[in-house]
Design an enzyme around this catalytic site. Structure first.
Site, PDB file in Angstrom:
ATOM      1  N   SER A  42      -3.683  -0.314 -30.822  1.00  0.00           N
ATOM      2  CA  SER A  42      -4.296  -0.044 -29.513  1.00  0.00           C
ATOM      3  C   SER A  42      -4.465   1.450 -29.284  1.00  0.00           C
ATOM      4  CB  SER A  42      -3.477  -0.646 -28.370  1.00  0.00           C
ATOM      5  OG  SER A  42      -2.598   0.314 -27.819  1.00  0.00           O
ATOM      6  N   VAL A  43      -5.316   1.749 -28.297  1.00  0.00           N
ATOM      7  CA  VAL A  43      -5.586   3.141 -27.897  1.00  0.00           C
ATOM      8  C   VAL A  43      -4.321   3.840 -27.414  1.00  0.00           C
ATOM      9  CG1 VAL A  43      -6.042   2.643 -25.450  1.00  0.00           C
ATOM     10  CG2 VAL A  43      -7.288   4.502 -26.562  1.00  0.00           C
ATOM     11  N   LYS A  44      -3.339   3.035 -26.999  1.00  0.00           N
ATOM     12  CA  LYS A  44      -2.164   3.595 -26.336  1.00  0.00           C
ATOM     13  C   LYS A  44      -1.279   4.413 -27.275  1.00  0.00           C
ATOM     14  CE  LYS A  44      -2.649   1.955 -22.139  1.00  0.00           C
ATOM     15  NZ  LYS A  44      -2.183   2.535 -20.887  1.00  0.00           N
ATOM     16  N   ASP A  45      -1.451   4.242 -28.596  1.00  0.00           N
ATOM     17  CA  ASP A  45      -0.683   5.075 -29.538  1.00  0.00           C
ATOM     18  C   ASP A  45      -0.921   6.557 -29.245  1.00  0.00           C
ATOM     19  OD1 ASP A  45      -0.009   2.722 -30.765  1.00  0.00           O
ATOM     20  OD2 ASP A  45      -1.171   3.069 -32.593  1.00  0.00           O
ATOM     21  N   ALA A  48       1.036   7.604 -26.083  1.00  0.00           N
ATOM     22  CA  ALA A  48       2.479   7.444 -26.280  1.00  0.00           C
ATOM     23  C   ALA A  48       3.026   8.647 -27.049  1.00  0.00           C
ATOM     24  CB  ALA A  48       2.761   6.147 -27.041  1.00  0.00           C
TER      25      ALA A  48
END
Ligand SMILES: Cc1ncc(COP(=O)(O)O)c(C=O)c1O
Length: 326
Positions: A42-45, A48
Protein backbone atom coordinates in the site's frame (compact mmCIF):
# COMPACT_ATOMS: atom_id res chain seq x y z
CA UNK A 1 24.68 -6.43 -8.88
CA UNK A 2 21.57 -4.38 -8.33
CA UNK A 3 19.85 -4.87 -5.00
CA UNK A 4 18.26 -3.00 -2.11
CA UNK A 5 20.05 -2.98 1.25
CA UNK A 6 16.79 -3.90 2.96
CA UNK A 7 13.07 -4.00 2.19
CA UNK A 8 12.57 -0.34 3.14
CA UNK A 9 14.68 0.78 0.19
CA UNK A 10 12.05 -0.69 -2.16
CA UNK A 11 9.39 1.80 -1.01
CA UNK A 12 8.17 4.23 -3.68
CA UNK A 13 8.85 4.57 -7.42
CA UNK A 14 5.61 2.71 -8.17
CA UNK A 15 4.31 2.36 -11.73
CA UNK A 16 1.67 4.45 -13.47
CA UNK A 17 -0.83 2.32 -15.42
CA UNK A 18 -3.42 3.41 -18.00
CA UNK A 19 -7.05 2.45 -17.41
CA UNK A 20 -8.61 1.14 -20.58
CA UNK A 21 -12.08 -0.37 -20.21
CA UNK A 22 -13.70 1.09 -17.11
CA UNK A 23 -12.96 4.64 -18.23
CA UNK A 24 -13.98 4.19 -21.89
CA UNK A 25 -16.86 6.66 -21.45
CA UNK A 26 -14.44 9.47 -20.46
CA UNK A 27 -12.88 11.76 -23.08
CA UNK A 28 -9.43 11.87 -21.45
CA UNK A 29 -6.42 9.77 -20.48
CA UNK A 30 -6.86 8.20 -17.02
CA UNK A 31 -3.72 6.89 -15.30
CA UNK A 32 -3.55 4.91 -12.07
CA UNK A 33 -0.72 5.57 -9.62
CA UNK A 34 -0.42 1.94 -8.61
CA UNK A 35 0.68 1.84 -4.98
CA UNK A 36 0.36 -1.89 -4.32
CA UNK A 37 3.90 -2.24 -5.68
CA UNK A 38 5.19 -0.98 -2.34
CA UNK A 39 6.54 -3.79 -0.13
CA UNK A 40 3.62 -3.58 2.32
CA UNK A 41 1.22 -3.52 -0.67
CA UNK A 42 0.00 0.00 0.00
CA UNK A 43 0.84 3.68 -0.37
CA UNK A 44 1.07 3.89 3.40
CA UNK A 45 4.61 2.45 3.47
CA UNK A 46 5.79 5.86 2.32
CA UNK A 47 4.33 7.86 5.18
CA UNK A 48 5.00 5.16 7.79
CA UNK A 49 8.74 5.31 7.09
CA UNK A 50 8.74 9.12 7.00
CA UNK A 51 6.90 9.34 10.35
CA UNK A 52 9.41 6.94 11.94
CA UNK A 53 12.46 8.71 10.51
CA UNK A 54 11.20 12.12 11.67
CA UNK A 55 10.41 10.75 15.16
CA UNK A 56 13.87 9.19 15.38
CA UNK A 57 15.49 12.43 14.27
CA UNK A 58 13.89 14.57 17.00
CA UNK A 59 14.00 11.94 19.76
CA UNK A 60 10.27 11.08 20.04
CA UNK A 61 11.16 7.48 19.10
CA UNK A 62 14.10 6.03 21.02
CA UNK A 63 16.09 2.81 20.48
CA UNK A 64 14.10 -0.32 21.40
CA UNK A 65 10.90 1.73 21.74
CA UNK A 66 7.29 0.66 21.14
CA UNK A 67 5.35 2.19 18.26
CA UNK A 68 1.64 2.65 19.04
CA UNK A 69 -0.97 3.58 16.45
CA UNK A 70 -4.64 3.42 15.59
CA UNK A 71 -4.66 1.99 12.08
CA UNK A 72 -7.05 0.32 9.67
CA UNK A 73 -4.20 -1.90 8.60
CA UNK A 74 -2.12 -0.32 5.88
CA UNK A 75 -0.27 2.21 8.02
CA UNK A 76 0.30 -0.58 10.52
CA UNK A 77 1.87 -2.74 7.84
CA UNK A 78 4.25 0.05 6.81
CA UNK A 79 5.15 0.80 10.43
CA UNK A 80 5.64 -2.91 11.18
CA UNK A 81 8.03 -3.41 8.26
CA UNK A 82 10.11 -0.42 9.32
CA UNK A 83 9.98 -1.58 12.97
CA UNK A 84 11.37 -4.99 12.02
CA UNK A 85 14.31 -3.49 10.15
CA UNK A 86 14.97 -0.82 12.79
CA UNK A 87 14.35 -2.89 15.94
CA UNK A 88 11.11 -1.48 17.43
CA UNK A 89 7.99 -3.18 18.84
CA UNK A 90 4.49 -2.34 17.53
CA UNK A 91 1.03 -2.24 19.15
CA UNK A 92 -1.82 -1.42 16.77
CA UNK A 93 -5.39 -0.51 17.61
CA UNK A 94 -8.10 -1.30 15.05
CA UNK A 95 -11.85 -0.80 14.73
CA UNK A 96 -13.86 -4.04 14.55
CA UNK A 97 -15.42 -3.23 11.14
CA UNK A 98 -12.06 -3.79 9.41
CA UNK A 99 -11.54 -7.07 7.58
CA UNK A 100 -10.18 -9.98 9.63
CA UNK A 101 -7.42 -10.38 7.04
CA UNK A 102 -6.05 -6.97 8.03
CA UNK A 103 -5.72 -8.06 11.67
CA UNK A 104 -4.08 -11.36 10.69
CA UNK A 105 -1.66 -9.63 8.32
CA UNK A 106 -0.47 -7.24 11.03
CA UNK A 107 0.07 -10.15 13.42
CA UNK A 108 2.03 -11.90 10.65
CA UNK A 109 4.56 -9.06 10.67
CA UNK A 110 5.02 -9.30 14.41
CA UNK A 111 2.64 -6.63 15.72
CA UNK A 112 0.31 -6.87 18.71
CA UNK A 113 -3.26 -5.93 17.65
CA UNK A 114 -6.04 -4.52 19.89
CA UNK A 115 -9.54 -4.49 18.35
CA UNK A 116 -12.11 -1.83 19.44
CA UNK A 117 -15.82 -1.26 18.68
CA UNK A 118 -16.51 0.85 15.54
CA UNK A 119 -19.84 2.37 16.48
CA UNK A 120 -18.88 4.53 19.43
CA UNK A 121 -18.12 8.27 19.55
CA UNK A 122 -14.46 9.19 18.90
CA UNK A 123 -14.38 10.63 22.46
CA UNK A 124 -15.72 7.37 23.99
CA UNK A 125 -12.94 5.66 26.03
CA UNK A 126 -13.54 2.44 24.02
CA UNK A 127 -13.04 4.15 20.62
CA UNK A 128 -9.92 3.33 18.73
CA UNK A 129 -8.77 6.95 18.89
CA UNK A 130 -9.04 6.93 22.72
CA UNK A 131 -7.55 3.47 23.25
CA UNK A 132 -4.49 4.21 21.10
CA UNK A 133 -3.91 7.52 22.93
CA UNK A 134 -4.23 5.80 26.34
CA UNK A 135 -1.83 2.99 25.37
CA UNK A 136 0.62 5.66 24.22
CA UNK A 137 0.46 7.29 27.66
CA UNK A 138 0.67 4.02 29.64
CA UNK A 139 3.40 2.09 27.75
CA UNK A 140 6.98 2.91 28.79
CA UNK A 141 9.39 4.08 26.05
CA UNK A 142 6.52 4.29 23.56
CA UNK A 143 5.67 6.71 20.79
CA UNK A 144 2.10 7.37 19.70
CA UNK A 145 2.28 7.96 15.95
CA UNK A 146 -1.07 9.72 15.33
CA UNK A 147 -1.14 9.56 11.55
CA UNK A 148 -4.18 11.88 11.50
CA UNK A 149 -2.36 14.90 12.87
CA UNK A 150 1.29 13.95 12.26
CA UNK A 151 2.70 16.35 9.60
CA UNK A 152 5.25 13.74 8.44
CA UNK A 153 2.30 11.91 6.83
CA UNK A 154 1.54 14.58 4.21
CA UNK A 155 5.26 15.40 3.99
CA UNK A 156 6.03 11.88 2.70
CA UNK A 157 3.66 12.41 -0.21
CA UNK A 158 4.96 15.91 -0.86
CA UNK A 159 8.48 14.51 -1.03
CA UNK A 160 7.89 11.29 -3.00
CA UNK A 161 4.40 10.54 -4.40
CA UNK A 162 3.81 14.04 -5.76
CA UNK A 163 7.17 14.36 -7.56
CA UNK A 164 6.79 10.84 -9.01
CA UNK A 165 3.37 11.71 -10.47
CA UNK A 166 4.72 14.97 -11.90
CA UNK A 167 7.68 13.22 -13.53
CA UNK A 168 5.75 10.18 -14.78
CA UNK A 169 3.22 12.44 -16.52
CA UNK A 170 5.99 14.71 -17.82
CA UNK A 171 4.22 17.59 -16.06
CA UNK A 172 1.03 16.99 -18.07
CA UNK A 173 -1.20 15.91 -15.17
CA UNK A 174 -4.34 18.11 -15.05
CA UNK A 175 -6.38 16.38 -12.32
CA UNK A 176 -5.48 14.28 -9.28
CA UNK A 177 -8.26 12.17 -7.76
CA UNK A 178 -7.82 10.20 -4.54
CA UNK A 179 -9.70 8.80 -1.55
CA UNK A 180 -9.33 10.79 1.66
CA UNK A 181 -8.87 9.29 5.13
CA UNK A 182 -6.15 10.94 7.18
CA UNK A 183 -5.70 13.34 4.26
CA UNK A 184 -1.97 12.71 4.01
CA UNK A 185 -2.04 11.52 0.40
CA UNK A 186 -4.28 14.23 -1.04
CA UNK A 187 -2.62 17.06 0.89
CA UNK A 188 0.99 16.11 0.19
CA UNK A 189 0.50 15.23 -3.47
CA UNK A 190 -1.92 18.14 -3.99
CA UNK A 191 0.47 20.70 -2.52
CA UNK A 192 3.37 19.46 -4.66
CA UNK A 193 1.35 19.37 -7.89
CA UNK A 194 -0.20 22.81 -7.31
CA UNK A 195 3.26 24.25 -6.67
CA UNK A 196 4.37 22.95 -10.08
CA UNK A 197 1.17 24.06 -11.81
CA UNK A 198 -1.55 25.94 -9.90
CA UNK A 199 -4.12 24.87 -12.52
CA UNK A 200 -3.97 21.18 -11.52
CA UNK A 201 -7.31 20.26 -9.96
CA UNK A 202 -7.32 18.17 -6.78
CA UNK A 203 -10.43 16.06 -6.11
CA UNK A 204 -11.10 14.05 -2.96
CA UNK A 205 -13.23 10.93 -2.80
CA UNK A 206 -15.46 10.83 0.26
CA UNK A 207 -18.05 8.35 1.46
CA UNK A 208 -21.62 8.69 2.76
CA UNK A 209 -21.33 8.80 6.56
CA UNK A 210 -18.26 11.07 6.51
CA UNK A 211 -17.91 14.79 7.25
CA UNK A 212 -15.41 15.88 4.59
CA UNK A 213 -17.56 16.96 1.64
CA UNK A 214 -19.99 19.08 3.62
CA UNK A 215 -17.18 20.64 5.68
CA UNK A 216 -15.28 21.56 2.51
CA UNK A 217 -18.35 23.11 0.90
CA UNK A 218 -19.85 24.92 3.88
CA UNK A 219 -17.25 25.10 6.65
CA UNK A 220 -19.79 23.30 8.87
CA UNK A 221 -18.79 20.19 10.82
CA UNK A 222 -22.20 18.51 10.66
CA UNK A 223 -22.67 15.62 13.06
CA UNK A 224 -25.75 14.58 11.09
CA UNK A 225 -23.39 13.57 8.26
CA UNK A 226 -21.84 10.92 10.54
CA UNK A 227 -23.21 7.37 10.47
CA UNK A 228 -21.72 3.89 10.06
CA UNK A 229 -20.59 2.93 6.57
CA UNK A 230 -19.01 -0.09 4.93
CA UNK A 231 -16.34 1.44 2.68
CA UNK A 232 -12.87 0.93 4.14
CA UNK A 233 -9.98 3.39 4.30
CA UNK A 234 -11.74 6.65 3.40
CA UNK A 235 -14.04 9.14 5.12
CA UNK A 236 -13.85 10.30 8.73
CA UNK A 237 -15.97 11.43 11.67
CA UNK A 238 -13.19 13.85 12.68
CA UNK A 239 -11.20 16.55 10.88
CA UNK A 240 -7.58 15.30 10.78
CA UNK A 241 -4.95 18.06 10.68
CA UNK A 242 -3.49 16.30 7.63
CA UNK A 243 -6.48 17.28 5.49
CA UNK A 244 -5.49 20.60 3.93
CA UNK A 245 -8.91 21.71 2.70
CA UNK A 246 -7.38 24.77 1.00
CA UNK A 247 -5.64 22.73 -1.71
CA UNK A 248 -8.70 20.53 -2.43
CA UNK A 249 -10.94 21.75 -5.25
CA UNK A 250 -13.86 19.48 -4.46
CA UNK A 251 -15.12 16.22 -3.03
CA UNK A 252 -17.45 13.66 -4.54
CA UNK A 253 -19.14 10.99 -2.41
CA UNK A 254 -19.37 7.37 -3.54
CA UNK A 255 -21.90 4.93 -2.05
CA UNK A 256 -20.83 1.75 -0.25
CA UNK A 257 -22.51 -0.31 -2.98
CA UNK A 258 -20.76 1.48 -5.85
CA UNK A 259 -17.40 1.29 -4.08
CA UNK A 260 -17.82 -2.48 -3.63
CA UNK A 261 -19.10 -3.13 -7.15
CA UNK A 262 -16.33 -1.04 -8.76
CA UNK A 263 -13.69 -2.80 -6.64
CA UNK A 264 -14.80 -6.05 -8.32
CA UNK A 265 -14.97 -4.38 -11.74
CA UNK A 266 -11.40 -3.07 -11.53
CA UNK A 267 -10.25 -6.62 -10.91
CA UNK A 268 -12.40 -8.33 -13.54
CA UNK A 269 -12.20 -5.70 -16.29
CA UNK A 270 -8.73 -4.18 -15.86
CA UNK A 271 -6.86 -7.00 -14.10
CA UNK A 272 -6.29 -4.63 -11.20
CA UNK A 273 -6.77 -6.62 -7.98
CA UNK A 274 -7.12 -3.75 -5.52
CA UNK A 275 -8.67 -2.66 -2.27
CA UNK A 276 -12.04 -1.12 -1.60
CA UNK A 277 -10.93 2.52 -1.73
CA UNK A 278 -9.69 1.94 -5.30
CA UNK A 279 -13.26 0.99 -6.27
CA UNK A 280 -14.52 4.17 -4.64
CA UNK A 281 -11.81 6.22 -6.36
CA UNK A 282 -12.51 4.97 -9.88
CA UNK A 283 -16.28 5.39 -9.43
CA UNK A 284 -15.53 8.91 -8.20
CA UNK A 285 -13.54 9.60 -11.37
CA UNK A 286 -16.56 8.50 -13.45
CA UNK A 287 -18.85 10.75 -11.38
CA UNK A 288 -16.59 13.70 -12.25
CA UNK A 289 -16.94 13.09 -16.02
CA UNK A 290 -18.32 16.56 -16.79
CA UNK A 291 -15.09 18.14 -15.45
CA UNK A 292 -12.80 16.41 -17.98
CA UNK A 293 -11.83 17.46 -21.51
CA UNK A 294 -10.15 15.39 -24.24
CA UNK A 295 -6.65 16.74 -23.62
CA UNK A 296 -6.78 16.18 -19.83
CA UNK A 297 -4.53 13.75 -17.98
CA UNK A 298 -6.32 12.45 -14.90
CA UNK A 299 -4.27 10.61 -12.29
CA UNK A 300 -6.16 8.45 -9.78
CA UNK A 301 -4.23 6.90 -6.89
CA UNK A 302 -5.00 3.32 -5.86
CA UNK A 303 -4.05 2.81 -2.21
CA UNK A 304 -3.92 -0.90 -1.47
CA UNK A 305 -4.15 -4.53 -2.58
CA UNK A 306 -7.16 -6.81 -3.09
CA UNK A 307 -5.83 -9.60 -0.85
CA UNK A 308 -7.04 -7.65 2.19
CA UNK A 309 -10.65 -7.84 0.97
CA UNK A 310 -11.12 -11.46 -0.14
CA UNK A 311 -13.65 -12.06 2.66
CA UNK A 312 -15.70 -9.02 1.65
CA UNK A 313 -15.76 -7.21 -1.73
CA UNK A 314 -14.26 -10.27 -3.48
CA UNK A 315 -16.65 -12.70 -1.81
CA UNK A 316 -19.91 -13.01 -3.77
CA UNK A 317 -21.81 -14.40 -0.76
CA UNK A 318 -20.87 -11.30 1.23
CA UNK A 319 -21.76 -9.07 -1.76
CA UNK A 320 -25.19 -10.74 -2.00
CA UNK A 321 -25.80 -10.52 1.74
CA UNK A 322 -25.07 -6.78 1.56
CA UNK A 323 -27.48 -6.43 -1.40
CA UNK A 324 -24.68 -5.21 -3.70
CA UNK A 325 -25.13 -7.95 -6.36
CA UNK A 326 -28.03 -10.31 -7.27
C1 LIG B 1 -7.14 1.56 1.77
C2 LIG B 1 -6.99 3.01 2.04
N1 LIG B 1 -7.49 3.87 1.15
C3 LIG B 1 -7.42 5.20 1.35
C4 LIG B 1 -6.83 5.74 2.48
C5 LIG B 1 -6.79 7.22 2.66
O1 LIG B 1 -5.50 7.77 2.52
P1 LIG B 1 -5.05 9.00 3.39
O2 LIG B 1 -5.05 8.53 4.82
O3 LIG B 1 -3.68 9.37 2.94
O4 LIG B 1 -6.04 10.10 3.21
C6 LIG B 1 -6.30 4.86 3.42
C7 LIG B 1 -5.72 5.40 4.66
O5 LIG B 1 -5.97 4.96 5.75
C8 LIG B 1 -6.36 3.48 3.21
O6 LIG B 1 -5.85 2.59 4.08
Amino acid sequence: MNYAENILETIGNTPMVKLNKLTAELPCLVLAKYETFNPGNSVKDRMALQMIEDAEADGRLKPGGTIIEGTSGNTGMGLALAAIIKGYKCIFVMADKQSKEKVDILKAVGAEVVVCPTNVEPTDPRSYYSVSKRLGEETPNSWYVNQYDNPSNAKAHYKSTGPEIWEQTDGKVTHFVVGVGTGGTISGVGKYLKEQNPNVKIWGIDTYGSVFKKYHETGIFDEKEIYPYVTEGIGEDILPLNVDFSIIDGFTKVTDKDAAVYTQRLSKEEGMFLGNSAGAAIKGVLQLKEHFKAEDVVVVLFHDHGSRYVGKMYNDEWMKKMGYID
